[in-house]
Scaffold this active site. Structure first.
Site, PDB file in Angstrom:
ATOM      1  N   ARG A 178      25.266  -3.058  -1.405  1.00  0.00           N
ATOM      2  CA  ARG A 178      24.136  -3.418  -0.527  1.00  0.00           C
ATOM      3  C   ARG A 178      24.375  -4.795   0.101  1.00  0.00           C
ATOM      4  O   ARG A 178      23.447  -5.600   0.227  1.00  0.00           O
ATOM      5  CB  ARG A 178      22.806  -3.427  -1.294  1.00  0.00           C
ATOM      6  N   SER A 204      14.136   1.923  -2.689  1.00  0.00           N
ATOM      7  CA  SER A 204      14.411   1.134  -3.899  1.00  0.00           C
ATOM      8  C   SER A 204      14.092  -0.334  -3.626  1.00  0.00           C
ATOM      9  O   SER A 204      14.653  -0.917  -2.694  1.00  0.00           O
ATOM     10  CB  SER A 204      15.879   1.246  -4.287  1.00  0.00           C
ATOM     11  N   GLU A 229      16.329  -5.638  -3.377  1.00  0.00           N
ATOM     12  CA  GLU A 229      17.188  -5.039  -2.350  1.00  0.00           C
ATOM     13  C   GLU A 229      16.517  -5.230  -0.986  1.00  0.00           C
ATOM     14  O   GLU A 229      17.163  -5.290   0.052  1.00  0.00           O
ATOM     15  CB  GLU A 229      17.355  -3.541  -2.669  1.00  0.00           C
TER      16      GLU A 229
END
Ligand SMILES: Cc1cc2nc3c(=O)[nH]c(=O)nc-3n(C[C@H](O)[C@H](O)[C@H](O)COP(=O)(O)OP(=O)(O)OC[C@H]3O[C@@H](n4cnc5c(N)ncnc54)[C@H](O)[C@@H]3O)c2cc1C
Length: 335
Positions: A164, A235, A331
């Site tokens: 990520r 998420s 995230e």
């Protein structure tokens, strides 16, 4: 270029936060970006780049300029017996791009089906799901530097892709607006089905074609993730990666703990498991809560403000830390 002032961002972020932006610039092509490099737009700060707003949490009104891509178009730039390279505009809806590839029978992005957002954001976060990441198919990324009015192209190896993560998140690339992404798709296709329940879901289909994998992924996701009516950004936290010592200590207390071994000495622990184990699955604080089917997802159950969601996320981090001495890292990008 379309310029809007004092505009509500409600329709521009999937968390459904009712913040406003002082200026919203919707750009469709390179000349639009060049215009942004000159006054009055070049003097407006702060500046934020935005695709579908599915990985952003607005914690207050934005007092600067938000630049949103509507650059469209998909062009075949190379073809061989085994590969097709497609160059896609950053404003294309990501899942429309995946559907386009799948329709042509091309493999490489099908496990990333149904992820919200735009093509231009895929390299920024290096989006990933079900054993596939955007970096596995990206050939190069084209951006325009709004500080220097120059276009630059980065090869995959220059993008510093990580979990990520990418170079586009670093301060040196703060002014670089992604205009196009080129992907290498495979004509000879083999299903990537080792991750999660894809293999099980695939058994319901007559074949293991790229279309079946896409369908299987969509089925799994729709079963697990909140419906679009509920605000979320998917998420909320990254899965933490721990070393040998920490892993051994955790295993002693929690022998049932699921884990993905990355390398010798690097273990990825599912953040969802940590949150659930800490008794936080499905809990609610006013309008913010963890989703009952997937505790890694924080949802806006009503008209939560960005601050309310952020405060709730700090609470989750704190509780997980108290129990496991692991600090979860978001995230989602806080704005
Ligand atoms: C229900 C749901 C499920 C999700 N599932 C997944 C998943 O499975 N896997 C996954 O990885 N993510 C997932 N996400 C997160 C999100 O969809 C991805 O991170 C997506 O790539 C964000 O795209 P976006 O266009 O909405 O980006 P935005 O939220 O608008 O922006 C994300 C980041 O990219 C930057 N950015 C956007 N456009 C540009 C541009 N043109 N140039 C430079 N920088 C830019 C922004 O400044 C920001 O830092 C999910 C989100 C939701 C709501």
């Amino acid at each position: 270029m379309i310029i809007k002032q004092n505009v509500s961002l409600l329709a521009y972020n999937t968390f459904k936060i009712d913040a406003t932006a002082k200026v919203l610039a919707i750009i469709e092509n390179l000349p639009d970006l060049e215009t942004l490099c000159n006054p009055p737009y070049s003097t407006i700060f702060p500046r934020l780049f935005m695709g579908g707003g599915s990985n952003l949490l607005f914690t207050h009104n934005y007092e600067g300029i938000i630049v949103h891509s509507q650059i469209k178009g998909i062009e075949k730039v190379f073809e061989s017996e085994s590969e097709t390279w497609l160059k896609a505009g950053s404003g294309i809806i990501w899942d429309d791009f995946v559907a386009y590839c799948v329709k042509l029978g091309l493999g490489g992005v099908e496990n990333l089906s149904d992820i919200p957002g735009c093509v231009g954001s895929a390299p920024v976060q290096n989006i990933g799901a079900y054993g596939m990441e955007a970096k596995d198919t990206i050939v190069e990324v084209q951006c325009h530097n709004l500080a220097t009015n120059e276009t630059l192209v980065l090869k995959n190896s220059e993008c510093q892709f990580g979990y990520r993560d990418s170079i586009f998140k670093t301060p040196g690339f703060r002014n670089c607006f992604i205009t196009h992404v080129t992907f290498c798709l495979k004509k000879q296709y083999e299903a990537v089905s080792h991750y999660g329940t894809i293999e099980q879901e695939l058994e319901k289909f007559a074949d293991r074609s790229v279309r079946s994998v896409r369908r299987a992924v969509i089925n799994i996701r729709r079963n697990k993730l909140p419906p679009a009516e509920l605000g979320s950004a998917g998420s909320f936290f990254k899965n933490p990666v721990v070393g040998n010592e920490k892993y051994a200590a955790l295993l002693e207390n929690y022998p049932e703990m699921p884990v993905y071994k990355l390398t010798e000495g690097e273990y990825k622990i599912p953040a969802a498991w940590l949150i659930e184990k800490a008794g936080l699955k499905g809990i609610k604080h006013n309008n913010a809560g963890t989703y009952i089917k997937q505790p890694l997802v924080i949802v806006n159950y009503g008209k939560a403000s960005g601050k309310e969601i952020a405060d709730f996320s700090y609470f989750i981090r704190q509780k997980v830390y108290e129990q496991f001495k692991i600090m979860l890292e978001p995230e989602v990008n806080f704005v």
